[in-house]
Enzyme design. Structure first.
Site, PDB file in Angstrom:
ATOM      1  N   ASN A  64      58.670 -22.716 125.576  1.00  0.00           N
ATOM      2  CA  ASN A  64      57.241 -23.029 125.438  1.00  0.00           C
ATOM      3  C   ASN A  64      56.784 -24.167 126.341  1.00  0.00           C
ATOM      4  O   ASN A  64      55.665 -24.664 126.195  1.00  0.00           O
ATOM      5  CB  ASN A  64      56.909 -23.368 123.986  1.00  0.00           C
ATOM      6  N   ILE A  71      52.738 -27.433 128.334  1.00  0.00           N
ATOM      7  CA  ILE A  71      53.176 -27.100 126.981  1.00  0.00           C
ATOM      8  C   ILE A  71      52.294 -26.003 126.400  1.00  0.00           C
ATOM      9  O   ILE A  71      51.068 -26.103 126.430  1.00  0.00           O
ATOM     10  CB  ILE A  71      53.092 -28.343 126.067  1.00  0.00           C
ATOM     11  N   CYS A  72      52.924 -24.979 125.844  1.00  0.00           N
ATOM     12  CA  CYS A  72      52.209 -23.932 125.129  1.00  0.00           C
ATOM     13  C   CYS A  72      52.210 -24.319 123.652  1.00  0.00           C
ATOM     14  O   CYS A  72      53.189 -24.113 122.938  1.00  0.00           O
ATOM     15  CB  CYS A  72      52.891 -22.582 125.317  1.00  0.00           C
ATOM     16  N   LEU A  73      51.108 -24.928 123.244  1.00  0.00           N
ATOM     17  CA  LEU A  73      50.959 -25.376 121.865  1.00  0.00           C
ATOM     18  C   LEU A  73      49.492 -25.194 121.496  1.00  0.00           C
ATOM     19  O   LEU A  73      48.615 -25.783 122.138  1.00  0.00           O
ATOM     20  CB  LEU A  73      51.389 -26.848 121.744  1.00  0.00           C
TER      21      LEU A  73
END
Length: 135
Positions: A64, A71-73
């Site tokens: 992620n 950041i994949c959040l």
């Protein structure tokens, strides 16, 4: 210097309260354990109505987080809310390190390895932690 949450160390960049350097400790019982992961955090002028820009500056092997540190959040994009605090953002990133989401990856090869060969994934992640994140 401030420390908003356990496992994090935060400093202002040149006394600018809108620009932080942060170190997150790798979570226990994860392949990132023992690592000190550096983040760059910028709070935009319209914060808290938009999320801060958070990016890893330490290389990390994580499905992620891109090789460029993005950041994949969801709370850093479409699920942002003005009631979220910097503390909650840091806790969410630490949680992401402890519990990756391979079903919503930014690094597909890493996610596939996580799903297909967790032992190999963890070995590579530990190697990267040793190479790039040890104090």
């Amino acid at each position: 210097m401030l420390n908003p949450t356990d496992g994090c160390h935060v400093e202002f960049v040149e006394d600018d309260i809108t620009h932080w350097h942060c170190i997150i400790l790798g979570p226990s019982n994860s392949p990132y354990e023992g690592g000190h992961f550096k983040l760059d955090i910028l709070f935009p002028d319209n914060y808290p109505y938009v999320p801060p820009h958070v990016q890893f500056t330490t290389q990390i092997y994580h499905c992620n987080i891109t090789s460029g540190g993005h950041i994949c959040l969801d709370i850093l994009s479409n699920n942002w809310s003005p009631i979220l605090t910097a503390d909650k953002v840091l806790l969410s990133i630490m949680s992401l390190l402890a519990d990756p989401n391979p079903d919503d990856p930014m690094e597909i090869v890493v996610a596939n390895m996580y799903k297909r060969d967790r032992e190999q994934h963890d070995r590579v992640a530990r190697e990267w932690t040793t190479l790039y994140a040890m104090p």
